[in-house]
Design an enzyme around this catalytic site. Structure first.
Site, PDB file in Angstrom:
ATOM      1  N   ALA A  77       1.731   4.454  -7.946  1.00 56.26           N
ATOM      2  CA  ALA A  77       1.392   5.348  -9.060  1.00 56.26           C
ATOM      3  C   ALA A  77       0.398   4.591  -9.937  1.00 56.26           C
ATOM      4  O   ALA A  77       0.767   3.960 -10.929  1.00 56.26           O
ATOM      5  CB  ALA A  77       2.628   5.742  -9.836  1.00 56.26           C
ATOM      6  N   ASN A 133     -10.274  15.456  -5.404  1.00 58.15           N
ATOM      7  CA  ASN A 133      -8.866  15.077  -5.357  1.00 58.15           C
ATOM      8  C   ASN A 133      -8.049  16.083  -6.165  1.00 58.15           C
ATOM      9  O   ASN A 133      -7.871  15.921  -7.368  1.00 58.15           O
ATOM     10  CB  ASN A 133      -8.703  13.660  -5.906  1.00 58.15           C
ATOM     11  CG  ASN A 133      -7.275  13.187  -5.816  1.00 58.15           C
ATOM     12  OD1 ASN A 133      -6.405  13.902  -5.315  1.00 58.15           O
ATOM     13  ND2 ASN A 133      -7.014  11.989  -6.296  1.00 58.15           N
ATOM     14  N   CYS A 136      -3.670  14.397  -6.478  1.00 61.96           N
ATOM     15  CA  CYS A 136      -3.112  13.145  -6.994  1.00 61.96           C
ATOM     16  C   CYS A 136      -1.748  13.432  -7.603  1.00 61.96           C
ATOM     17  O   CYS A 136      -1.640  14.240  -8.530  1.00 61.96           O
ATOM     18  CB  CYS A 136      -4.022  12.523  -8.046  1.00 61.96           C
ATOM     19  SG  CYS A 136      -3.287  11.038  -8.756  1.00 61.96           S
ATOM     20  N   LYS A 171      -9.393  17.162  -0.792  1.00 65.70           N
ATOM     21  CA  LYS A 171      -8.227  16.369  -0.376  1.00 65.70           C
ATOM     22  C   LYS A 171      -6.966  17.159  -0.680  1.00 65.70           C
ATOM     23  O   LYS A 171      -6.653  17.420  -1.839  1.00 65.70           O
ATOM     24  CB  LYS A 171      -8.225  15.034  -1.121  1.00 65.70           C
ATOM     25  CG  LYS A 171      -7.187  14.029  -0.628  1.00 65.70           C
ATOM     26  CD  LYS A 171      -7.468  12.650  -1.208  1.00 65.70           C
ATOM     27  CE  LYS A 171      -6.554  11.592  -0.655  1.00 65.70           C
ATOM     28  NZ  LYS A 171      -6.927  10.244  -1.128  1.00 65.70           N
ATOM     29  N   ILE A 197      -3.695  14.083   4.695  1.00 67.45           N
ATOM     30  CA  ILE A 197      -3.076  14.539   3.468  1.00 67.45           C
ATOM     31  C   ILE A 197      -3.198  13.453   2.379  1.00 67.45           C
ATOM     32  O   ILE A 197      -3.507  12.301   2.687  1.00 67.45           O
ATOM     33  CB  ILE A 197      -1.550  14.812   3.664  1.00 67.45           C
ATOM     34  CG1 ILE A 197      -0.858  13.561   4.216  1.00 67.45           C
ATOM     35  CG2 ILE A 197      -1.318  16.022   4.497  1.00 67.45           C
ATOM     36  CD1 ILE A 197       0.645  13.667   4.412  1.00 67.45           C
ATOM     37  N   ASN A 198      -2.896  13.808   1.159  1.00 68.01           N
ATOM     38  CA  ASN A 198      -2.652  12.822   0.111  1.00 68.01           C
ATOM     39  C   ASN A 198      -1.194  12.356   0.249  1.00 68.01           C
ATOM     40  O   ASN A 198      -0.490  12.777   1.176  1.00 68.01           O
ATOM     41  CB  ASN A 198      -2.907  13.455  -1.268  1.00 68.01           C
ATOM     42  CG  ASN A 198      -3.295  12.401  -2.309  1.00 68.01           C
ATOM     43  OD1 ASN A 198      -2.769  11.300  -2.310  1.00 68.01           O
ATOM     44  ND2 ASN A 198      -4.213  12.746  -3.192  1.00 68.01           N
ATOM     45  N   THR A 275      -3.211   2.457   3.579  1.00 59.81           N
ATOM     46  CA  THR A 275      -2.161   1.448   3.415  1.00 59.81           C
ATOM     47  C   THR A 275      -2.226   0.364   4.496  1.00 59.81           C
ATOM     48  O   THR A 275      -1.893  -0.796   4.233  1.00 59.81           O
ATOM     49  CB  THR A 275      -0.779   2.135   3.432  1.00 59.81           C
ATOM     50  OG1 THR A 275      -0.794   3.168   2.431  1.00 59.81           O
ATOM     51  CG2 THR A 275       0.337   1.166   3.118  1.00 59.81           C
TER      52      THR A 275
END
Lengths: 314, 289
Positions: A77, A133, A136, A171, A197-198, A275
């Site tokens: 976050a 975006n 988010c 997105k 995906i987000n 990631t």
């Protein structure tokens, strides 16, 4: 990698020529230069690099902790910490080497007008494309609140469409009931492509103090844990995109050659890596090599042949 | 275009040379990582994988780095599943390590009396900085280390006299003693020869025992738990001394890409969120506390 192999990886995405289907995801690679600290890393190994989410005004972002490891995943976050669109265009973009890769801006806002204003600012810049975006999960206003509502999603896309002639990639959030319907509305509103995906919204708790570990209380879950969800969403969005020729960046937990191939087969034209960079900053050349080897093994000449090649069980 | 940040961090498949357990769930890990050893500076850290099933690396500060042998020593404490997995790794195995990362401590050439304060797993950067001072002429560092679990070394009575120390506070770090650097230890656990109290208590007594002109030669460097750093920063402020602190935070990329490891600092233009990994981990204490 020799030229012939490299040619097998070349992708046309919304009119952008990418040298590889790999796209480094927004929020993972700062404003494009951060990973170049690592010896052996090169932006050239990625077809495109999505820059950090940018709003009209600077944002400090959320309080720490901002990241936390979960089972085969990670919560984050960050809260869209960024120096504001004007600063990015005036001070950061001139420092990027656009011969290395395609750079994609990532736009965020609290209002439809803010998204459009940020798009206007980037329109007058060397940026190659813009990712909107609307997903988010870590800000109070805008973000996923827009992305979960097809009407609002379409309004944001339409406003940005008016503000720029550069390619727009929307997105999409997995945190919504009908992602395919949202995609359809965004296509009508003028998006050129999708990123699917987000992160998924999640939480982790410190059981000693009985408080959420993430400073923002909740965060977005990424990493291998979300891959099966992401794959299905890509498959669903592809069903809508196929007839319109709208390409998808498939993303969510890509960690291996197998993962990248699955996203391509499910319907993605490009594959997002996020990631996984945190574990292996040198992962891109390995993925590129592995995709080429797979194509050769299957008698295919080009990565685009994989897109949407999924054969469903009857 | 000039890009000096590029290619400053190595990724190495480092061989584990030794991995020694100490009481209190502490481990000293020695790895062979030549690229990292060549460029490591006091305060810099490594970011290492603990297991393929754990998607995030772990940041661990460097205790010693030998550019000649390529050896890098790390001290860590098992605090969760990731460090538990790390503790199972055996000599001869390889471990993927990124480093060196971060801005280290800055030696102030105008201050000849550096005070190094380390707490818990914040001790390693103080050892590294102390070793660095052995290569420099004209400095007289003093090291205070605190721990609430047994120290990860065999403490011995110090032969180096330090004015202002309470009676019986004689335990020191043999390695530092070898280097001619005096040290004293603190703990609330009543370990022999250690001061029963906080690191800042000893620091205060040391400062109070010196005259005003000497005190102007002091600079404080510190690494340890957040409350300890806060107390150290307060002490530095009270004595009007410069103070650099090394911070830690949960970290994802460790190269400045994700902004996951930030700390709020005061800058000339107002508050800012700085990344512990590449903007730090060392910050001026007054900007953080």
């Amino acid at each position: 990698m020799n030229e012939a192999d490299q040619a097998m990886l070349a992708v046309d995405f919304c009119g952008l020529s990418l040298t590889s289907p790999l796209v480094l995801l927004s929020g993972c690679v700062g404003f494009g230069e951060e990973y170049t600290r690592v010896r052996g890393y090169s932006n050239r190994d990625a077809g495109a690099v999505c820059l950090k989410g940018t709003t009209l005004e600077p944002r400090l972002g959320n309080r720490p902790h901002r990241v936390y490891e979960t089972a085969m995943g990670m919560l984050n976050a960050i809260g869209l910490q960024n120096p504001g669109a004007r600063y990015v265009v005036d001070k950061i973009l001139p420092t990027l080497d656009f011969s290395e890769t395609r750079f994609i801006a990532n736009l965020s806002g609290s209002t439809v007008e803010e998204y459009a204003e940020v798009a206007r600012i980037f329109d007058d810049s060397p940026i190659d494309a813009m990712e909107i975006n609307i997903s988010c999960p870590n800000v109070k206003e805008g973000g996923v609140a827009f992305g979960n509502d097809p009407d609002m999603s379409a309004r944001v896309v339409a406003a940005c469409r008016k503000a720029t002639s550069k390619p727009i990639i929307t997105k999409l959030s997995p945190n919504q009931t009908n992602i395919a319907e949202n995609a359809r509305r965004c296509i009508e509103a003028g998006t050129d492509g999708f990123a699917v995906i987000n992160t998924l919204m999640g939480m982790a708790i410190d059981i000693e103090d009985r408080v959420p570990i993430i400073g923002n209380n909740q965060g977005g879950l990424s990493g291998p844990a979300i891959k099966p969800i992401a794959l299905l969403k890509v498959h669903q969005v592809y069903q809508v995109c196929r007839e319109h020729g709208i390409p998808i960046i498939g993303q969510g937990g890509v960690n291996s050659v197998q993962d990248a191939l699955e996203f391509l087969i499910a319907g993605a034209s490009a594959v997002g890596v996020g990631t996984a960079l945190f574990y292996d900053p040198l992962i891109c050349p390995k993925l590129n090599r592995g995709i080429v080897d797979y194509l050769k093994r299957h008698g295919l000449s080009h990565v685009a042949q994989l897109t949407g090649s999924l054969r469903l069980n009857s | 275009m000039n890009k000096p940040h590029r290619d400053t961090i190595c990724v190495e498949e480092a061989e584990i040379i030794s991995h020694d357990a100490w009481p209190g769930n502490q481990y000293i890990l020695r790895i062979l990582a030549e690229g990292i050893a060549a460029d490591a500076k006091p305060g810099s850290f490594v970011h290492l994988t603990v297991d393929p099933q754990r998607p995030m690396r772990r940041p661990i500060s460097i205790m010693r780095a030998n550019p000649k042998t390529g050896m890098v020593d790390l001290l860590y404490k098992v605090v969760g599943e990731g460090t538990t997995l790390l503790s199972h790794r055996k000599p001869g195995e390889r471990i993927n390590v990124m480093g060196p990362i971060g801005n280290g401590f800055t030696v102030d050439q105008t201050r000849s009396l550096p005070l190094l304060i380390g707490g818990g797993v914040g001790m390693p950067p103080m050892i590294f900085l102390a070793e660095h001072y052995t290569e420099l002429a004209g400095y007289h560092p003093f090291v205070i280390l605190g721990s609430e679990v047994p120290f990860p070394f065999q403490a011995e009575p110090s032969k180096l006299i330090i004015p202002g120390m309470p009676d019986g506070v004689i335990a020191g770090v043999p390695l530092l003693e070898e280097w001619g650097i005096p040290s004293r230890l603190t703990s609330l656990q009543g370990y022999p020869g250690c001061h029963e109290g906080y690191v800042t208590d000893l620091a205060r007594q040391w400062l109070d025992a010196m005259d005003e002109s000497d005190r102007k030669q002091v600079i404080i460097y510190s690494c340890g738990p957040h409350p300890m750093l806060e107390a150290v920063a307060k002490l530095a402020k009270a004595y009007n001394l410069p103070c650099q602190v090394s911070l830690e935070e949960f970290m994802a990329c460790a190269v400045g890409g994700c902004a996951g490891c930030v700390v709020k600092v005061e800058t000339d233009t107002g508050p800012a969120m700085k990344r512990v990994c590449v903007d730090g981990p060392v910050f001026e204490a007054a900007t953080v506390f």
